[in-house]
Design a protein around this motif. Structure first.
Motif, PDB file in Angstrom:
ATOM      1  N   GLU A 157       0.807  -1.220   0.000  1.00  0.00           N
ATOM      2  CA  GLU A 157       0.000   0.000   0.000  1.00  0.00           C
ATOM      3  C   GLU A 157       0.837   1.266   0.000  1.00  0.00           C
ATOM      4  O   GLU A 157       0.305   2.362  -0.178  1.00  0.00           O
ATOM      5  N   GLY A 159       2.932   2.432  -2.117  1.00  0.00           N
ATOM      6  CA  GLY A 159       3.055   3.138  -3.392  1.00  0.00           C
ATOM      7  C   GLY A 159       2.667   2.242  -4.547  1.00  0.00           C
ATOM      8  O   GLY A 159       2.328   1.064  -4.373  1.00  0.00           O
ATOM      9  N   ALA A 160       2.704   2.804  -5.739  1.00  0.00           N
ATOM     10  CA  ALA A 160       2.354   2.041  -6.939  1.00  0.00           C
ATOM     11  C   ALA A 160       3.375   0.939  -7.174  1.00  0.00           C
ATOM     12  O   ALA A 160       4.560   1.083  -6.856  1.00  0.00           O
ATOM     13  N   THR A 170       1.614  -5.536 -11.729  1.00  0.00           N
ATOM     14  CA  THR A 170       1.473  -4.220 -11.105  1.00  0.00           C
ATOM     15  C   THR A 170       0.085  -4.011 -10.491  1.00  0.00           C
ATOM     16  O   THR A 170      -0.157  -2.974  -9.884  1.00  0.00           O
ATOM     17  N   ASP A 171      -0.792  -4.989 -10.641  1.00  0.00           N
ATOM     18  CA  ASP A 171      -2.121  -4.898 -10.055  1.00  0.00           C
ATOM     19  C   ASP A 171      -2.096  -5.541  -8.663  1.00  0.00           C
ATOM     20  O   ASP A 171      -1.806  -6.741  -8.537  1.00  0.00           O
TER      21      ASP A 171
END
Length: 255
Positions: A157, A159-160, A170-171
């Motif tokens: 959580e 960061g991306a 990346t999901d």
């Protein structure tokens, strides 16, 4: 960091170090320009870093010094995981012929502690201390999967999830599903998620119910696409992780 306020001078000193590393050396005027400070201020930082040996100076040109290497190697050779693993890592390399790596988690990154590979091609290999995002390869994901729920959630959580290649996950939801599967399987395998044409197979090193690191084999993606070869590597990695766990117990008994 809690309520502690970082010292700006310390933060700035490490910014200077990063500039020198990125540029492979620089003059005070170049550092001043990069930091948007006066030349005198940049010079003061450089001289101070040179005074303690972490920066070298020659003809007005500054670069990072090998004191960093000395400090990093002292840290590595004090690491119990390295001592418990070194013989096993070499045997795993001899058995598979593939690059073998040992890593730990630090601040949400996977940090390479040691590598066993062809000495003739060592210059082409990753280096000890290299940091990579945990989610981008199997060696990191087996650690991420075994972390306590709150620690794992914080990492996911914060960061991306950056992509290293087009195959990187990346999901967050997809990654969580894969991590749950890794916990069930006890290993992870991927290819071309971190480097093009490169595959990883990894097992966590779990001691006393806590994940302490990971051991992995790294090689050409073409080989990792073969199911029979993946099964072979996973079998060798499981045995290596168990041997490391046992060796750690022996080291504790002799402390």
């Amino acid at each position: 960091m809690g309520s502690t306020t970082p010292l700006k001078t310390v933060l700035r000193a490490f910014e200077v170090v990063e500039i020198l590393e990125e540029r492979q050396g620089a003059r005070p005027s170049e550092v001043a320009s990069a930091l948007d400070v006066t030349r005198a201020t940049a010079h003061d930082y450089l001289v101070s870093l040179a005074e303690v040996g972490y920066v070298t100076r020659e003809d007005g040109y500054y670069d990072i010094g090998y004191r960093f290497l000395e400090t990093g190697n002292r840290k590595k050779y004090r690491n119990w995981l390295f001592h418990a693993s070194s013989h096993t890592l070499h045997e795993l390399y001899e058995e598979t012929g593939e690059r073998v790596v040992l890593g730990i988690e630090e601040e949400g990154d996977w940090v390479l502690i040691h590598i066993e590979s062809d000495r003739e091609n060592v210059g082409l290999s990753p280096y000890s201390g290299r940091r990579t995002p945990l989610h981008t390869h199997a060696a990191g994901k087996v650690i991420l999967a075994e972390l306590p729920d709150d620690r794992r959630a914080k990492i996911l959580e914060d960061g991306a999830l950056a992509a290293s290649t087009e195959r990187s996950i990346t999901d967050p939801a997809e990654l969580r599903r894969e991590l749950d599967q890794i916990v069930e399987d006890g290993y992870a395998v991927d290819w071309e998620e971190h480097d093009s044409d490169t595959g990883y197979a990894a097992c966590p090193i779990v001691i006393d119910g806590m994940v302490r690191g990971s051991v992995a084999v790294v090689g050409p993606a073409s080989r990792f696409r073969r199911e029979e070869y993946r099964e072979y590597l996973v079998g060798e990695l499981r045995a290596a992780a168990e041997t490391i766990r046992i060796e750690r117990t022996h080291l504790l008994e002799h402390d």
